[in-house]
Design an enzyme around this catalytic site. Structure first.
Site, PDB file in Angstrom:
ATOM      1  N   LEU A  92       0.805  -1.225   0.000  1.00  0.00           N
ATOM      2  CA  LEU A  92       0.000   0.000   0.000  1.00  0.00           C
ATOM      3  C   LEU A  92       0.837   1.274   0.000  1.00  0.00           C
ATOM      4  O   LEU A  92       0.325   2.362  -0.246  1.00  0.00           O
ATOM      5  CB  LEU A  92      -0.966  -0.006   1.196  1.00  0.00           C
ATOM      6  N   HIS A 238     -18.624   5.095  20.933  1.00  0.00           N
ATOM      7  CA  HIS A 238     -19.833   4.299  21.149  1.00  0.00           C
ATOM      8  C   HIS A 238     -20.815   4.948  22.145  1.00  0.00           C
ATOM      9  O   HIS A 238     -22.001   5.058  21.873  1.00  0.00           O
ATOM     10  CB  HIS A 238     -19.481   2.894  21.631  1.00  0.00           C
TER      11      HIS A 238
END
Ligand code: BG6
Length: 488
Positions: A92, A238
């Site tokens: 990558l 969250h």
């Protein structure tokens, strides 16, 4: 929610041989396949830097399913899924290697959905690689998930890098809690039931508690976790996301923009916690050795690879005030920790006590009603209320009872989907409603940074709690000071 885009996709997973891909993404794709929710022409291309063939990748995927699926693999479903899989070896960090994608994807026929299942330091290379090989179109999407930075500054840097290549409406930032059935049910509960819509405010609600407890410890992630801590790992994302769903104003509709706008308003209204009030409003904890379900477990500082001097918190409890009309005077208490007695995520809405009690013989203080929303496990909703005990003798006797709506029993579904299936499906369908906007993430970081800075300025050390308990005593005191107690 808008789902008009059902075009097949080329789902490219960067980091396809990594943990996230093997433990979550491939499993979720299998479940989507099982439910016939993947377009017939959708393909899945695994990208990683390791030498591997498509056949090898298919074998790895099969092994991951065997390990993580919890049910035997259905060979017919697997056959369909494996036909979609292929593999490309791409380093990558090497822009020229991205040219291989040109032959692998087909933007004319399929939307390219780029899932960045790699560490954020690689995002820049991937974005530049994709841009230079000319494979992206205006329809292409990118999916990324936390950690999107570790503070406001680093989060901005990541978003800036992504923004150079993708427009905001092409970016899908995942918080897997937003794919959970019960979090989505909050929308239904709040905005489809008049008994709640009219009572959801400071007139009737005394306070709200949000608990996200996990019995697991650090599970071999000590190095990542120790740099992060529970505030950044769980609360910044969250818990704040759950809070926005509980506290937001009714959106005009279910379009992404309408929902994002209402969530941002909540985040903007969070009263800042600074060095002046951090001791009074927050508790940090770190677990010591203890017992979980009868088994002895080590303390945080005794975990494998631990730095014995660490002051990172594995528990945090916070009193949050929302400065707006609806929530004036209604505190939200949030707590989250590792090595709690069990896994439990729930929201408890505590209603106000009645002004006058005519049942003094049965109850000196009439307990207030509660709405308990169980997010996991045993998804469902309870309403705690008082009822007359049947009988004809003597005074009316009351008893606290529960109206209990268990999702699995009511809907006769044994397995409720986890968050990833829903979110992958929405990303493939091009619906950003359940994803986080840049502004949301940055607002959340700004609020959390102020707490983190205040702790650093105070050199506040975490308070210890034994593994298998619900956190330090100070967390009990946080509510006791306000004359309240955690729901146990
Ligand atoms: C992740 C955190 O985001 O959520 C983990 O990094 C945590 O530390 C996990 O264990 C909890 O997710 P769930 O879905 O099991 O509640």
């Amino acid at each position: 929610m808008k789902n008009q885009n059902y075009k097949p996709c080329d789902l490219v997973i960067y980091g396809a041989l990594g943990d996230l891909s093997k433990r979550k993404l491939l499993i979720s794709l299998y479940r989507l396949e099982k439910s016939n929710l993947l377009e017939a022409d959708t393909r899945i291309i695994g990208v990683d830097r390791l030498e591997e063939t498509s056949t090898g990748f298919i074998e790895i995927a099969h092994n991951s399913l065997t390990e993580h699926l919890n049910t035997p693999i259905d060979e017919e479903i697997w056959g369909r899924l494996s036909n979609r899989l292929s593999y490309l070896k791409i380093d990558l960090t090497q822009p020229e290697q991205y040219l291989q994608l040109n032959a692998a994807v087909d933007p004319e026929k399929r939307v390219m959905v780029n899932y960045f299942a790699v560490a954020p330091f690689l995002f820049k290379s991937i974005c530049q690689g994709l841009q230079s090989c000319g494979v992206l179109t205006a329809e292409s999407r990118m999916v990324m998930e936390k950690p999107i930075g570790h503070d406001l500054k680093s989060s901005k840097e990541i978003n800036d890098v992504v923004e150079e290549v993708f427009h905001e409406d092409q970016v899908y930032r995942i918080d897997h809690y937003l794919g959970k059935e019960t979090v989505l049910n909050l929308l239904a509960l709040r905005f489809a039931n008049s008994i709640f819509t009219t009572n959801w405010n400071h007139n009737t609600i005394d306070h709200i508690q949000i608990t996200v407890g996990e019995d697991i410890g650090i599970e071999g992630r000590w190095e990542y976790f120790d740099k992060t801590g529970q505030l950044r790992d769980m609360l910044q994302n969250h818990l704040l996301q759950i809070l926005t769903f509980v506290a937001m104003e009714p959106p005009a509709d279910l379009e992404a923009e309408s929902i994002h706008m209402e969530k941002i308003k909540v985040l903007k209204a969070l009263r800042p916690i600074t060095v002046r009030n951090v001791e009074e409003k927050t508790v940090r904890g770190q677990y010591t050795a203890g017992f979980i379900k009868g088994a002895a477990v080590p303390g945080y500082l005794e975990e494998e690879g631990a730095n014995k001097e660490s002051t990172t918190e594995s528990f945090v409890a916070i009193r949050v005030d929302i400065d707006n009309w609806r929530w004036a005077g209604v505190p939200f208490y949030m707590r989250t920790g590792k090595r709690m007695p069990n896994k439990r995520t729930e929201i408890v809405v505590n209603f106000k006590q009645l002004p006058h009690n005519i049942f003094k013989d049965s109850f000196r203080d009439l307990p207030a009603n509660k709405l308990v929303i169980h997010l996991q496990p045993n998804e469902g909703v309870d309403v705690v209320m008082l009822n007359k005990v049947p009988g004809i003798d003597g005074n009316i006797k009351l008893q606290q009872t529960k109206l209990d709506l268990s999702f699995s029993e009511t809907f006769k579904k044994n397995s409720i989907f986890g968050g990833y299936e829903k979110l992958i499906l929405e990303a493939l369908r091009g619906n950003t409603t359940l994803f986080l906007s840049r502004e949301e993430i940055e607002q959340a970081w700004a609020w959390v940074d102020s707490i983190q800075d205040a702790w650093a300025q105070n050199h506040s050390a975490p308070k210890s709690y034994p593994a298998g308990s619900w956190g330090p005593i100070a967390s009990v005191a946080l509510l006791a000071r306000d004359g309240r107690a955690w729901e146990e």
